[in-house]
Design a protein around this motif. Structure first.
Motif, PDB file in Angstrom:
ATOM      1  N   PHE A 179       0.860  -1.192   0.000  1.00 42.18           N
ATOM      2  CA  PHE A 179       0.000   0.000   0.000  1.00 42.18           C
ATOM      3  C   PHE A 179       0.889   1.231   0.000  1.00 42.18           C
ATOM      4  O   PHE A 179       1.806   1.333   0.823  1.00 42.18           O
ATOM      5  CB  PHE A 179      -0.870   0.038   1.270  1.00 42.18           C
ATOM      6  N   VAL A 180       0.607   2.140  -0.899  1.00 42.56           N
ATOM      7  CA  VAL A 180       1.303   3.427  -0.885  1.00 42.56           C
ATOM      8  C   VAL A 180       0.283   4.475  -0.460  1.00 42.56           C
ATOM      9  O   VAL A 180      -0.690   4.750  -1.169  1.00 42.56           O
ATOM     10  CB  VAL A 180       1.894   3.772  -2.268  1.00 42.56           C
ATOM     11  N   LEU A 181       0.493   5.013   0.725  1.00 38.39           N
ATOM     12  CA  LEU A 181      -0.458   5.973   1.282  1.00 38.39           C
ATOM     13  C   LEU A 181      -0.101   7.368   0.778  1.00 38.39           C
ATOM     14  O   LEU A 181       1.027   7.822   0.942  1.00 38.39           O
ATOM     15  CB  LEU A 181      -0.398   5.960   2.810  1.00 38.39           C
ATOM     16  N   ASN A 286      -5.191   6.356  -2.406  1.00 35.78           N
ATOM     17  CA  ASN A 286      -4.091   5.423  -2.116  1.00 35.78           C
ATOM     18  C   ASN A 286      -3.942   4.395  -3.234  1.00 35.78           C
ATOM     19  O   ASN A 286      -4.926   4.000  -3.857  1.00 35.78           O
ATOM     20  CB  ASN A 286      -4.337   4.687  -0.800  1.00 35.78           C
ATOM     21  N   VAL A 287      -2.705   3.985  -3.452  1.00 38.23           N
ATOM     22  CA  VAL A 287      -2.441   3.019  -4.531  1.00 38.23           C
ATOM     23  C   VAL A 287      -1.962   1.715  -3.905  1.00 38.23           C
ATOM     24  O   VAL A 287      -1.198   1.722  -2.935  1.00 38.23           O
ATOM     25  CB  VAL A 287      -1.368   3.573  -5.493  1.00 38.23           C
ATOM     26  N   LYS A 288      -2.449   0.606  -4.437  1.00 38.05           N
ATOM     27  CA  LYS A 288      -2.030  -0.701  -3.949  1.00 38.05           C
ATOM     28  C   LYS A 288      -1.268  -1.390  -5.073  1.00 38.05           C
ATOM     29  O   LYS A 288      -1.737  -1.402  -6.215  1.00 38.05           O
ATOM     30  CB  LYS A 288      -3.250  -1.556  -3.566  1.00 38.05           C
ATOM     31  N   ILE A 289      -0.124  -1.958  -4.725  1.00 34.54           N
ATOM     32  CA  ILE A 289       0.721  -2.568  -5.755  1.00 34.54           C
ATOM     33  C   ILE A 289       0.816  -4.071  -5.525  1.00 34.54           C
ATOM     34  O   ILE A 289       1.250  -4.528  -4.464  1.00 34.54           O
ATOM     35  CB  ILE A 289       2.139  -1.953  -5.737  1.00 34.54           C
ATOM     36  N   LEU A 290       0.400  -4.824  -6.534  1.00 37.33           N
ATOM     37  CA  LEU A 290       0.480  -6.286  -6.473  1.00 37.33           C
ATOM     38  C   LEU A 290       1.873  -6.714  -6.923  1.00 37.33           C
ATOM     39  O   LEU A 290       2.342  -6.280  -7.981  1.00 37.33           O
ATOM     40  CB  LEU A 290      -0.600  -6.873  -7.389  1.00 37.33           C
TER      41      LEU A 290
END
Ligand code: DP6
Length: 331
Positions: A179-181, A286-290
């Protein structure tokens, strides 16, 4: 007095649920697929009590206003009607999130509440029925009944719309989500309002409906084949298409902030350097990176060039709903 307590973990959709065809029952326009995560969860106790004259809800130890209790009270009323019950309830929820960064989720919240009610009222519900129940609180909650990958089949009615676990040979344990907050001072459009406005007004919504079923099939095939690249590509494309629909709404809106775009650019650059990773976003900036677990430290190290340590939270695959011992009578 009837007491129950449960814990549920949040889930992030790889193929998004975006749009309802029935607002009361929360029946979705398209099927979706998610990964349940271990980093964020909710514990909820419920106490149905004949001495109460209304429903009460406290979150993280703070009593919520009647307005803030509305969604919970509506859910409890639905349960009262369904099971011919005549008692109000006190609900106490705690969100376990690493920071107070707006990551609390209605998915873990309503899944935990459904589990707590199941225990309190001794409903004896199996997972599919728990999933249907959680769905009535918040659509995405129906997927948090299950650990790992879950698919919410849209179904045709209340009886047929629920999630189930996707067999994966535990492949999810080789994956992670970072997670990138980012700054979320931008005024929110809740997922509920955002998807409603999109369904009603977006000229791009039809395109979403036309492509989502194929995305779901691609994601399921990728899971069956343990093909990370295929799963990542369809996750990123599907998320972008979902966000595309908001630009065609009237009035148009977007969940992206400049910082979200910065993360997306970084992900593309890191990928171009040879590290496979793919982004997705929900109803917020927020961006979530798999990413594959084996690459998580390298991904973090690269992102630390542009973001700070406390903006990055790593999550692994998480478990499904569990009931907990009720350790005390609630105050
Ligand atoms: C973008 O489940 O929060 O996160 O059913 O109205 O409570 P309601 O909406 P909610 O919507 C989630 C939308 C999403 C995509 C997803 O989780 O599938």
């Amino acid at each position: 007095m009837f007491l129950g307590k449960a814990r549920a973990y949040t889930n992030i959709a790889l193929i998004k649920y975006w749009g309802k065809k029935d607002e009361t029952c929360i029946l979705p326009m398209n099927s979706s697929l998610s990964l349940t995560l271990d980093a964020f969860y909710t514990e909820t106790s419920v106490c149905f009590d004949k001495n109460l004259t209304r429903d009460y809800f406290s979150l993280n130890g703070e009593e919520q206003s009647v307005q803030q209790t509305a969604k919970i009270a509506a859910f409890l009323t639905m349960i009262r009607q369904q099971y011919q019950l005549d008692l109000f309830a006190k609900v106490e929820s705690t969100n376990f999130v690493p920071t107070a960064a707006g990551l609390a989720s209605s998915a873990s919240g309503f899944a935990a509440l459904a589990g707590a009610c199941n225990q309190a009222l001794q409903l004896g519900l199996a997972d599919a029925d728990l999933s249907r129940l959680a769905r009535r609180g918040s659509g995405s909650a129906c997927r948090s009944i299950f650990g790992g990958f879950a698919e919410w089949e849209k179904g045709a009615d209340d009886a047929s719309s629920f999630a189930k676990k996707i067999p994966s040979d535990d492949w999810e344990n080789e994956l992670a989500m970072l997670f990138v907050l980012v700054d979320d001072r931008i005024k929110d459009v809740s997922s509920r309002d955002g998807m409603k406005r999109t369904v009603q007004t977006s000229s791009f919504y039809q395109g979403w409906l036309e492509t989502a079923p194929a995305d779901l099939q691609t994601a399921k095939a990728a899971i069956a084949a343990k093909d990370f690249k295929a799963l990542g590509e369809v996750t990123e494309a599907n998320g972008l298409r979902m966000h595309g629909t908001t630009l065609g709404a009237v009035p148009p809106f977007s969940y992206w902030s400049p910082e979200s775009l910065k993360v997306m650019t970084c992900v593309r650059q890191i990928r171009a350097q040879g590290l496979p990773c793919y982004f997705t976003m929900d109803a917020g900036p927020n961006v979530k990176i798999l990413v594959e677990k084996k690459n998580i430290s390298q991904l973090k190290a690269l992102l630390l060039n542009d973001f700070s340590e406390n903006q990055l939270i790593t999550a692994n695959a998480g478990p499904g709903l569990s009931t907990l011992p009720v350790e005390r009578l609630m105050s």
